[in-house]
Write a protein that holds these residues in place. Sequence first.
Motif, PDB file in Angstrom:
ATOM      1  N   ARG A  90      -7.744 -12.653  -2.777  1.00  0.00           N
ATOM      2  CA  ARG A  90      -8.006 -13.125  -1.266  1.00  0.00           C
ATOM      3  C   ARG A  90      -7.610 -12.275  -0.258  1.00  0.00           C
ATOM      4  NH1 ARG A  90      -5.259 -17.767  -0.505  1.00  0.00           N
ATOM      5  NH2 ARG A  90      -3.560 -17.116  -1.886  1.00  0.00           N
ATOM      6  N   PHE A  91      -6.369 -11.434  -0.308  1.00  0.00           N
ATOM      7  CA  PHE A  91      -5.922 -10.935   0.581  1.00  0.00           C
ATOM      8  C   PHE A  91      -6.141  -9.398   0.468  1.00  0.00           C
ATOM      9  CE2 PHE A  91      -1.982 -13.701   1.344  1.00  0.00           C
ATOM     10  CZ  PHE A  91      -2.723 -14.746   1.466  1.00  0.00           C
ATOM     11  N   THR A  92      -6.225  -8.521   1.515  1.00  0.00           N
ATOM     12  CA  THR A  92      -6.475  -6.948   1.658  1.00  0.00           C
ATOM     13  C   THR A  92      -5.491  -6.486   2.607  1.00  0.00           C
ATOM     14  OG1 THR A  92      -8.910  -7.394   1.013  1.00  0.00           O
ATOM     15  CG2 THR A  92      -8.210  -5.302   1.845  1.00  0.00           C
ATOM     16  N   ILE A  93      -4.761  -5.422   1.904  1.00  0.00           N
ATOM     17  CA  ILE A  93      -3.844  -4.713   2.767  1.00  0.00           C
ATOM     18  C   ILE A  93      -4.605  -3.381   3.041  1.00  0.00           C
ATOM     19  CG2 ILE A  93      -2.547  -3.461   0.797  1.00  0.00           C
ATOM     20  CD1 ILE A  93      -0.139  -3.806   2.185  1.00  0.00           C
ATOM     21  N   SER A  94      -4.379  -3.073   4.391  1.00  0.00           N
ATOM     22  CA  SER A  94      -4.726  -1.680   4.844  1.00  0.00           C
ATOM     23  C   SER A  94      -4.260  -1.065   5.901  1.00  0.00           C
ATOM     24  CB  SER A  94      -6.412  -1.939   5.215  1.00  0.00           C
ATOM     25  OG  SER A  94      -6.472  -2.555   6.278  1.00  0.00           O
ATOM     26  N   ARG A  95      -4.421   0.126   6.253  1.00  0.00           N
ATOM     27  CA  ARG A  95      -3.647   0.740   7.337  1.00  0.00           C
ATOM     28  C   ARG A  95      -4.584   1.741   8.054  1.00  0.00           C
ATOM     29  NH1 ARG A  95      -1.609   4.232   2.854  1.00  0.00           N
ATOM     30  NH2 ARG A  95      -2.223   6.284   3.135  1.00  0.00           N
TER      31      ARG A  95
ATOM     32  N   ILE B   2       0.851  -1.214  -0.018  1.00  0.00           N
ATOM     33  CA  ILE B   2      -0.044   0.128   0.003  1.00  0.00           C
ATOM     34  C   ILE B   2       0.977   1.163   0.142  1.00  0.00           C
ATOM     35  CG2 ILE B   2      -0.239  -0.093   2.498  1.00  0.00           C
ATOM     36  CD1 ILE B   2      -3.310   1.176   2.143  1.00  0.00           C
ATOM     37  N   ASN B   3       0.596   2.065  -0.995  1.00  0.00           N
ATOM     38  CA  ASN B   3       1.388   3.426  -0.984  1.00  0.00           C
ATOM     39  C   ASN B   3       0.903   4.222  -0.192  1.00  0.00           C
ATOM     40  OD1 ASN B   3       3.327   2.491  -3.086  1.00  0.00           O
ATOM     41  ND2 ASN B   3       1.602   2.044  -4.378  1.00  0.00           N
ATOM     42  N   ILE B   4       1.842   5.349  -0.164  1.00  0.00           N
ATOM     43  CA  ILE B   4       1.368   6.469   0.709  1.00  0.00           C
ATOM     44  C   ILE B   4      -0.169   7.142   0.409  1.00  0.00           C
ATOM     45  CG2 ILE B   4       2.571   8.473  -0.326  1.00  0.00           C
ATOM     46  CD1 ILE B   4       1.984   7.661   3.407  1.00  0.00           C
ATOM     47  N   GLY B   5      -0.401   7.026  -0.731  1.00  0.00           N
ATOM     48  CA  GLY B   5      -1.518   7.700  -1.344  1.00  0.00           C
ATOM     49  C   GLY B   5      -2.820   6.795  -1.364  1.00  0.00           C
ATOM     50  N   GLY B   6      -2.454   5.509  -0.879  1.00  0.00           N
ATOM     51  CA  GLY B   6      -3.359   4.512  -0.720  1.00  0.00           C
ATOM     52  C   GLY B   6      -3.819   3.505  -1.765  1.00  0.00           C
ATOM     53  N   SER B   7      -3.055   3.852  -2.675  1.00  0.00           N
ATOM     54  CA  SER B   7      -3.019   2.647  -3.929  1.00  0.00           C
ATOM     55  C   SER B   7      -2.311   1.386  -3.519  1.00  0.00           C
ATOM     56  CB  SER B   7      -2.302   3.155  -5.148  1.00  0.00           C
ATOM     57  OG  SER B   7      -1.062   3.196  -5.015  1.00  0.00           O
ATOM     58  N   THR B   8      -3.073   0.114  -3.790  1.00  0.00           N
ATOM     59  CA  THR B   8      -2.487  -1.029  -3.422  1.00  0.00           C
ATOM     60  C   THR B   8      -2.214  -1.936  -4.640  1.00  0.00           C
ATOM     61  OG1 THR B   8      -4.763  -1.712  -3.374  1.00  0.00           O
ATOM     62  CG2 THR B   8      -3.962  -0.917  -1.381  1.00  0.00           C
ATOM     63  N   ASN B   9      -1.288  -2.734  -4.521  1.00  0.00           N
ATOM     64  CA  ASN B   9      -0.944  -3.791  -5.256  1.00  0.00           C
ATOM     65  C   ASN B   9      -0.771  -5.146  -4.691  1.00  0.00           C
ATOM     66  OD1 ASN B   9      -0.131  -2.369  -7.843  1.00  0.00           O
ATOM     67  ND2 ASN B   9       0.955  -1.222  -6.405  1.00  0.00           N
ATOM     68  N   TYR B  10      -0.976  -6.380  -5.379  1.00  0.00           N
ATOM     69  CA  TYR B  10      -0.904  -7.663  -4.580  1.00  0.00           C
ATOM     70  C   TYR B  10      -0.247  -8.537  -5.647  1.00  0.00           C
ATOM     71  CZ  TYR B  10      -4.465  -5.755  -1.724  1.00  0.00           C
ATOM     72  OH  TYR B  10      -5.418  -4.885  -0.953  1.00  0.00           O
ATOM     73  N   ALA B  11       0.439  -9.567  -5.162  1.00  0.00           N
ATOM     74  CA  ALA B  11       1.029 -10.492  -5.779  1.00  0.00           C
ATOM     75  C   ALA B  11       0.069 -11.330  -6.451  1.00  0.00           C
ATOM     76  CB  ALA B  11       1.732 -11.504  -5.130  1.00  0.00           C
TER      77      ALA B  11
END
Length: 115
Positions: free
Chosen positions: A66-71, A51-60
């Motif tokens: 199946r997975f979700t990254i958040s902060r 997850i980048n500082i702007g909120g965009s996400t990338n996944y393998a």
Amino acid sequence: QVRLVESGGGLVQPGGSLTLSCVASGRIFRPNRMNWYRQARGKEREVVATINIGGSTNYAASAKGRFTISRDNAKNTLYLQMHSLKPEDTAVYYCNIQSVLESLWGQGTQVTVSS
């Protein structure tokens, strides 16, 4: 020195879910990217989600859908929600926070997917 502490790992059956947390002990100067990596026994460490500082996400590819990254910035916490877990997801999971000054790593948390 800011420390990262992961938690939430454990033993789960195939198809189950886990949520990993990574808490930073202090404020990190100008973080720009936050990652979850994993390392299975005998394999190289690989990035699972970013997850980048702007909120965009990338996944393998193995994690997509199946997975979700958040902060949660207020709690200085990074999360990884994992669903539909498979035996091949078994690994030690590490959080990593990159800033303009440094790259910080947690100690890892073991995730074991087995019946």
